[in-house]
Motif scaffolding. Structure first.
Motif, PDB file in Angstrom:
ATOM      1  N   SER A 478      11.960  -8.146 -11.010  1.00 56.00           N
ATOM      2  CA  SER A 478      11.267  -7.006 -10.683  1.00 56.00           C
ATOM      3  C   SER A 478      10.003  -7.467 -10.031  1.00 56.00           C
ATOM      4  CB  SER A 478      11.027  -6.194 -12.134  1.00 56.00           C
ATOM      5  OG  SER A 478      10.347  -5.202 -11.748  1.00 56.00           O
ATOM      6  N   LEU A 479       9.813  -7.175  -8.769  1.00 58.01           N
ATOM      7  CA  LEU A 479       8.649  -7.426  -7.975  1.00 58.01           C
ATOM      8  C   LEU A 479       7.750  -6.364  -7.506  1.00 58.01           C
ATOM      9  CD1 LEU A 479      10.710  -9.973  -5.914  1.00 58.01           C
ATOM     10  CD2 LEU A 479       9.398 -10.477  -7.803  1.00 58.01           C
ATOM     11  N   ALA A 480       6.468  -6.600  -7.333  1.00 58.19           N
ATOM     12  CA  ALA A 480       5.692  -5.663  -6.986  1.00 58.19           C
ATOM     13  C   ALA A 480       4.997  -5.867  -5.674  1.00 58.19           C
ATOM     14  CB  ALA A 480       4.535  -5.290  -8.135  1.00 58.19           C
ATOM     15  N   GLY A 481       4.993  -7.339  -5.297  1.00 57.78           N
ATOM     16  CA  GLY A 481       4.412  -7.689  -4.174  1.00 57.78           C
ATOM     17  C   GLY A 481       4.773  -9.002  -3.720  1.00 57.78           C
ATOM     18  N   LEU A 482       4.337  -9.615  -2.548  1.00 59.01           N
ATOM     19  CA  LEU A 482       4.622 -10.959  -2.099  1.00 59.01           C
ATOM     20  C   LEU A 482       3.209 -11.404  -1.292  1.00 59.01           C
ATOM     21  CD1 LEU A 482       6.846 -13.027  -1.800  1.00 59.01           C
ATOM     22  CD2 LEU A 482       7.171 -12.157   0.537  1.00 59.01           C
ATOM     23  N   MET A 483       3.169 -12.695  -1.655  1.00 61.43           N
ATOM     24  CA  MET A 483       2.045 -13.438  -0.914  1.00 61.43           C
ATOM     25  C   MET A 483       2.348 -14.397  -0.129  1.00 61.43           C
ATOM     26  SD  MET A 483      -1.527 -15.430  -2.243  1.00 61.43           S
ATOM     27  CE  MET A 483      -2.451 -13.822  -2.869  1.00 61.43           C
ATOM     28  N   LEU A 484       2.057 -14.721   0.988  1.00 64.47           N
ATOM     29  CA  LEU A 484       2.530 -15.677   1.991  1.00 64.47           C
ATOM     30  C   LEU A 484       1.104 -16.577   2.182  1.00 64.47           C
ATOM     31  CD1 LEU A 484       5.266 -14.071   4.262  1.00 64.47           C
ATOM     32  CD2 LEU A 484       5.631 -15.563   2.354  1.00 64.47           C
ATOM     33  N   PRO A 528      -4.263  -7.161   4.412  1.00 63.00           N
ATOM     34  CA  PRO A 528      -3.672  -6.686   3.025  1.00 63.00           C
ATOM     35  C   PRO A 528      -4.576  -5.372   3.075  1.00 63.00           C
ATOM     36  CG  PRO A 528      -5.166  -8.657   2.667  1.00 63.00           C
ATOM     37  CD  PRO A 528      -5.008  -8.571   4.105  1.00 63.00           C
ATOM     38  N   ILE A 529      -4.403  -4.395   2.118  1.00 57.50           N
ATOM     39  CA  ILE A 529      -4.830  -3.195   2.008  1.00 57.50           C
ATOM     40  C   ILE A 529      -5.623  -3.364   0.632  1.00 57.50           C
ATOM     41  CG2 ILE A 529      -4.468  -0.793   1.354  1.00 57.50           C
ATOM     42  CD1 ILE A 529      -2.022  -0.955   3.053  1.00 57.50           C
ATOM     43  N   PHE A 530      -6.951  -3.005   0.955  1.00 55.40           N
ATOM     44  CA  PHE A 530      -7.976  -2.923  -0.420  1.00 55.40           C
ATOM     45  C   PHE A 530      -8.365  -1.658  -0.279  1.00 55.40           C
ATOM     46  CE2 PHE A 530      -8.208  -7.753   0.615  1.00 55.40           C
ATOM     47  CZ  PHE A 530      -7.282  -8.035  -0.426  1.00 55.40           C
ATOM     48  N   GLY A 535     -12.609   4.619  -3.137  1.00 56.38           N
ATOM     49  CA  GLY A 535     -11.190   4.747  -3.138  1.00 56.38           C
ATOM     50  C   GLY A 535     -10.590   4.939  -2.019  1.00 56.38           C
ATOM     51  N   HIS A 536     -11.434   4.609  -0.831  1.00 56.18           N
ATOM     52  CA  HIS A 536     -11.150   4.516   0.776  1.00 56.18           C
ATOM     53  C   HIS A 536     -10.126   3.011   1.096  1.00 56.18           C
ATOM     54  CE1 HIS A 536     -13.863   7.892   0.816  1.00 56.18           C
ATOM     55  NE2 HIS A 536     -13.319   8.249   1.958  1.00 56.18           N
ATOM     56  N   PRO A 537      -9.091   3.218   1.285  1.00 57.42           N
ATOM     57  CA  PRO A 537      -8.233   1.852   1.723  1.00 57.42           C
ATOM     58  C   PRO A 537      -8.839   1.420   3.068  1.00 57.42           C
ATOM     59  CG  PRO A 537      -7.000   3.825   2.014  1.00 57.42           C
ATOM     60  CD  PRO A 537      -8.049   4.643   1.599  1.00 57.42           C
ATOM     61  N   TYR A 538      -8.848   0.253   3.133  1.00 55.64           N
ATOM     62  CA  TYR A 538      -9.282  -0.454   4.365  1.00 55.64           C
ATOM     63  C   TYR A 538      -8.338  -1.690   4.490  1.00 55.64           C
ATOM     64  CZ  TYR A 538     -11.942  -3.354   1.251  1.00 55.64           C
ATOM     65  OH  TYR A 538     -12.418  -4.287   0.188  1.00 55.64           O
ATOM     66  N   PHE A 539      -8.385  -2.481   5.478  1.00 57.88           N
ATOM     67  CA  PHE A 539      -7.635  -3.724   5.708  1.00 57.88           C
ATOM     68  C   PHE A 539      -8.529  -4.834   5.567  1.00 57.88           C
ATOM     69  CE2 PHE A 539      -5.231  -0.999   8.918  1.00 57.88           C
ATOM     70  CZ  PHE A 539      -3.862  -1.276   8.329  1.00 57.88           C
ATOM     71  N   GLY A 540      -8.200  -5.900   4.850  1.00 55.93           N
ATOM     72  CA  GLY A 540      -8.750  -7.304   4.587  1.00 55.93           C
ATOM     73  C   GLY A 540      -8.211  -7.974   5.836  1.00 55.93           C
ATOM     74  N   ALA A 541      -8.867  -9.402   5.842  1.00 56.73           N
ATOM     75  CA  ALA A 541      -8.603 -10.599   6.698  1.00 56.73           C
ATOM     76  C   ALA A 541      -7.072 -10.648   6.937  1.00 56.73           C
ATOM     77  CB  ALA A 541      -9.283 -11.701   6.426  1.00 56.73           C
ATOM     78  N   GLN A 542      -6.659 -10.565   8.218  1.00 59.93           N
ATOM     79  CA  GLN A 542      -5.339 -10.717   8.505  1.00 59.93           C
ATOM     80  C   GLN A 542      -4.520 -12.045   8.022  1.00 59.93           C
ATOM     81  OE1 GLN A 542      -6.083  -9.906  12.772  1.00 59.93           O
ATOM     82  NE2 GLN A 542      -3.903  -8.936  12.420  1.00 59.93           N
ATOM     83  N   SER A 543      -5.555 -13.222   7.795  1.00 54.73           N
ATOM     84  CA  SER A 543      -5.248 -14.530   7.389  1.00 54.73           C
ATOM     85  C   SER A 543      -4.568 -14.500   6.116  1.00 54.73           C
ATOM     86  CB  SER A 543      -6.330 -15.468   7.766  1.00 54.73           C
ATOM     87  OG  SER A 543      -7.252 -15.122   6.838  1.00 54.73           O
ATOM     88  N   ARG A 544      -4.914 -13.316   5.278  1.00 56.94           N
ATOM     89  CA  ARG A 544      -4.620 -13.310   3.922  1.00 56.94           C
ATOM     90  C   ARG A 544      -3.400 -12.424   3.743  1.00 56.94           C
ATOM     91  NH1 ARG A 544      -9.039 -11.511  -0.868  1.00 56.94           N
ATOM     92  NH2 ARG A 544      -7.400 -11.718  -2.548  1.00 56.94           N
ATOM     93  N   VAL A 545      -2.136 -13.158   4.008  1.00 58.69           N
ATOM     94  CA  VAL A 545      -0.994 -12.388   3.755  1.00 58.69           C
ATOM     95  C   VAL A 545      -0.674 -11.994   2.291  1.00 58.69           C
ATOM     96  CG1 VAL A 545       1.259 -12.269   4.926  1.00 58.69           C
ATOM     97  CG2 VAL A 545      -0.397 -13.845   5.983  1.00 58.69           C
ATOM     98  N   GLN A 546      -0.956 -10.862   1.929  1.00 60.95           N
ATOM     99  CA  GLN A 546      -0.730 -10.299   0.674  1.00 60.95           C
ATOM    100  C   GLN A 546      -0.456  -8.832   0.782  1.00 60.95           C
ATOM    101  OE1 GLN A 546      -4.342 -11.041  -2.193  1.00 60.95           O
ATOM    102  NE2 GLN A 546      -3.966  -9.020  -2.998  1.00 60.95           N
ATOM    103  N   VAL A 576       4.303 -19.666  -1.135  1.00 65.90           N
ATOM    104  CA  VAL A 576       4.752 -18.434  -1.480  1.00 65.90           C
ATOM    105  C   VAL A 576       4.573 -18.019  -2.927  1.00 65.90           C
ATOM    106  CG1 VAL A 576       6.973 -17.035  -1.506  1.00 65.90           C
ATOM    107  CG2 VAL A 576       6.665 -18.784   0.209  1.00 65.90           C
ATOM    108  N   LYS A 577       3.956 -16.843  -3.021  1.00 65.28           N
ATOM    109  CA  LYS A 577       3.675 -16.177  -4.390  1.00 65.28           C
ATOM    110  C   LYS A 577       4.154 -14.697  -4.646  1.00 65.28           C
ATOM    111  CE  LYS A 577      -0.584 -18.942  -5.334  1.00 65.28           C
ATOM    112  NZ  LYS A 577      -2.018 -18.589  -5.847  1.00 65.28           N
ATOM    113  N   VAL A 578       4.626 -14.427  -5.657  1.00 65.14           N
ATOM    114  CA  VAL A 578       5.285 -13.103  -6.037  1.00 65.14           C
ATOM    115  C   VAL A 578       4.385 -12.525  -7.171  1.00 65.14           C
ATOM    116  CG1 VAL A 578       7.409 -13.749  -5.204  1.00 65.14           C
ATOM    117  CG2 VAL A 578       6.757 -13.827  -7.769  1.00 65.14           C
ATOM    118  N   ALA A 579       4.438 -11.208  -6.816  1.00 66.87           N
ATOM    119  CA  ALA A 579       3.692 -10.343  -8.031  1.00 66.87           C
ATOM    120  C   ALA A 579       4.737  -9.729  -8.641  1.00 66.87           C
ATOM    121  CB  ALA A 579       2.904  -9.291  -7.480  1.00 66.87           C
ATOM    122  N   GLN A 580       4.976  -9.876 -10.135  1.00 69.74           N
ATOM    123  CA  GLN A 580       6.053  -9.433 -10.901  1.00 69.74           C
ATOM    124  C   GLN A 580       5.625  -8.012 -10.933  1.00 69.74           C
ATOM    125  OE1 GLN A 580       6.146 -11.898 -14.544  1.00 69.74           O
ATOM    126  NE2 GLN A 580       7.295 -13.572 -13.228  1.00 69.74           N
TER     127      GLN A 580
END
Length: 587
Positions: A478-484, A528-530, A535-546, A576-580
């Motif tokens: 069961s996965l909630a996300g992925l990091m490259l 990534p979305i932070f 509570g306002h969403p914004y983009f983080g650095a593109q090099s952080r593939v999360q 490669v990392k995964v968020a369970q």
């Protein structure tokens, strides 16, 4: 060259064109499309009182401004239907219609009044067709024909006491209606009035000075009183809200207010640019039929050319284009894209010039060209946002985060109170990796060796959009996300990414993994979305593939596709990392 057509034929032709435009724009059958979102009266400190500023966000461009409606129009709209935006738009179009009739009737005899009314109807129907219910565009031009008429009358015959009073009224109305964009509206009215005046009488210097002050002072006062809207608490050093234009630094005005982060997106600007190119050619063609009004026509051509330069040139070059330069030099103009305003000003120049010389068939041809042209806004996006706004009524939609929300999905609005996913490295005994490039086991192992200085990469020196990395787990997860993680290779992030999953691990490249389901599809990776503290969403650095998935998935296989194109950088995965998912963590 001049085409003489009887008034009855002219009126019939204009009515036919008006019906065509009305049908095309949906005015006769569908509600007018609102292309802006406004803060609700009970949100962000607004009240229902007349004449108050409220935040307004343009859906297509993401422009975020404070806007105050013209008080009499706003009061009348509330009294008539209680719903401000559409009703205000219709009332302002009615004012615009009357102003066009007044200005056009000055060119021709009173027998041509019906022709002027017919052309005015064509102009106001062109506005919802091209712009939708864009309160900013409509408000900026509603009073411009009236003021242009006063300028033309002053230069040609002079003004009496009533004329001076009307001049002051029109000038104040234009300034109050246009807010911080009043300088552009005033400039458009001056161009129309000055260039259409055939006879210019000399006036005493004091009279000219009084005339100039009546024009300029209301604009200066109105623009100076417009405050910046409340800007959300994004972290300035880490956040971005729209795609990077590739130009170093953050462009700011030389004079006037601005935001700490870029807000306006030009992603839909190419529609305006190509429309402007076509109208430049049409304007040059129309000079043949109205050579005596060529000054006004050429003014329209120059405005269309400026709009094309602002929207079609590369960002590093468009920054020195006329409209971009004006937006940085004139206070208040930097907060809203000027290309749509320039297009409407140019359309008025050409229509007025052709009408003044009786080139009615050329005007009909212009109307036909507009009726078959694409809209100058993203209609699908506007409809999507209007539906989303009616369903969620979330005040964060009326913020610079709207571009992110519309491209990522409404699910991002429900995540700020959730803890960010925790990513963990893969157990090499529980997962196997494969790819369509650099398939050697020693190469693939570099994506899971916990070293930032090593990487798996297709090894092509570029990204062509057909690369993939495939993960097969020993048991379903069961996965909630992925990091490259890109490690030390920060420029090698994927330009576009698609993640698919399946419970049966197929490696059928020829079949295109047809049985896999989509977990997330991001055609243009922005980061990534932070969330800010509010509570306002914004983009983080593109090099952080999360990547956080919109909803948890259960998969035994993951297919990670790189779908973008980049000629100068490879795609690198250092780890490669995964968020369970919650169900997996509960076991």
């Amino acid at each position: 060259m001049k085409w003489n057509v009887s008034p009855l034929v002219t009126i019939a032709l204009f009515i036919w064109c008006a019906l065509l435009l009305a049908h095309q724009s949906g005015v006769l059958t569908n509600p007018l499309v609102k292309t802006q979102l406004q803060a609700a009266p009970n949100l962000e400190g607004n009240t229902c009182q007349i004449g108050k500023f409220r935040e307004l966000l343009n859906i297509s461009s993401n422009a975020y401004i404070n806007w105050k409606s013209y008080p009499p129009i706003e009061a009348l709209a509330l009294k008539i239907c209680g719903e401000r935006q559409s009703c205000e738009g219709i009332l302002l179009l009615a004012v615009f219609f009357a102003g066009n009739i007044l200005f056009l009737s000055a060119f021709r005899s009173r027998a041509q009044l019906l022709s002027a009314a017919a052309l005015s109807s064509l102009i106001i129907l062109s506005v919802p067709w091209l712009y939708g219910v864009d309160l900013v565009v409509i408000s900026c031009f509603a009073w411009a024909p009236f003021l242009a008429w006063s300028v033309r009358t002053y230069l040609s015959t002079g003004l009496g006491i009533a004329g001076w009073m009307l001049l002051l009224f029109f000038s104040v109305s234009l300034a109050l209606s246009s807010n911080n964009l009043a300088a552009f509206s005033l400039g458009s009215a001056l161009v129309l009035g000055v260039l259409s005046a055939e006879v210019r009488r000399r006036r005493p210097a004091l009279q000219d000075l009084s005339f100039a002050l009546m024009l300029v002072l209301p604009t200066i006062i109105a623009a100076a009183k417009v405050p910046l809207p409340i800007f959300p608490d994004y972290p300035e050093q880490q956040a971005h809200l729209i795609p990077d234009d590739g130009v170093a630094g953050h462009l700011k005005p030389l004079i006037g207010p601005s935001f700490p982060l870029p807000v306006i997106s030009m992603s839909a600007a190419s529609q305006i640019g190509w429309f402007s190119v076509v109208l430049v050619l049409f304007g040059l063609f129309s000079v043949l039929f109205a050579p005596a009004a060529k000054r006004l026509i050429l003014a329209g051509v120059l405005l269309y050319a400026a709009a094309a330069a602002d929207t079609l040139l590369p960002p590093w070059l468009s920054q020195i284009a006329p409209l971009s330069a004006a937006s940085r030099l004139v206070p208040g103009l930097f907060l809203f894209p000027l290309a749509p305003l320039a297009c409407l000003a140019a359309l008025l120049c050409i229509c007025y010039a052709l009408f003044s010389r009786g080139a009615h068939l050329v005007l009909a041809l212009l109307t036909l060209a507009i009726a078959i042209s694409p809209k100058l806004y993203d209609r699908e996006l506007v409809q999507l946002v209007n539906v989303l706004a009616s369903e969620t009524q979330d005040p964060r939609l009326v913020s610079p985060s709207l571009w992110l929300i519309t491209r990522s999905g409404a699910w991002v609005l429900s995540r700020p109170n959730e803890l960010p996913p925790k990513f963990s490295r893969l157990n090499s005994n529980e997962v196997s990796l494969s790819a369509n490039y650099s398939t050697a086991p020693s190469d693939l192992a570099l994506a899971n060796d916990q070293k930032k200085g090593t990487r798996w990469t297709p090894g092509r020196g570029k990204q062509l959009g057909d690369e993939y990395l495939h993960l097969s787990f020993a048991v379903p997860k069961s996965l909630a996300g992925l990091m490259l993680a890109t490690g030390e290779f920060e420029s090698d992030f994927p330009r576009g990414i698609q993640i698919l999953y399946s419970m049966s691990c197929s490696q059928d490249l020829a079949g295109g993994f047809a049985d896999y389901l989509s977990a997330v599809d991001i055609p243009s990776w922005q980061g990534p979305i932070f969330y800010s503290e509010s509570g306002h969403p914004y983009f983080g650095a593109q090099s952080r593939v999360q990547i956080a998935f919109p909803q948890e998935i259960t998969a035994q296989c993951l297919l990670i596709r790189q779908t973008g194109r980049e000629e100068n950088y490879d795609w690198s995965v250092a780890e490669v990392k995964v968020a369970q998912g919650a169900s997996h963590q509960a076991r």
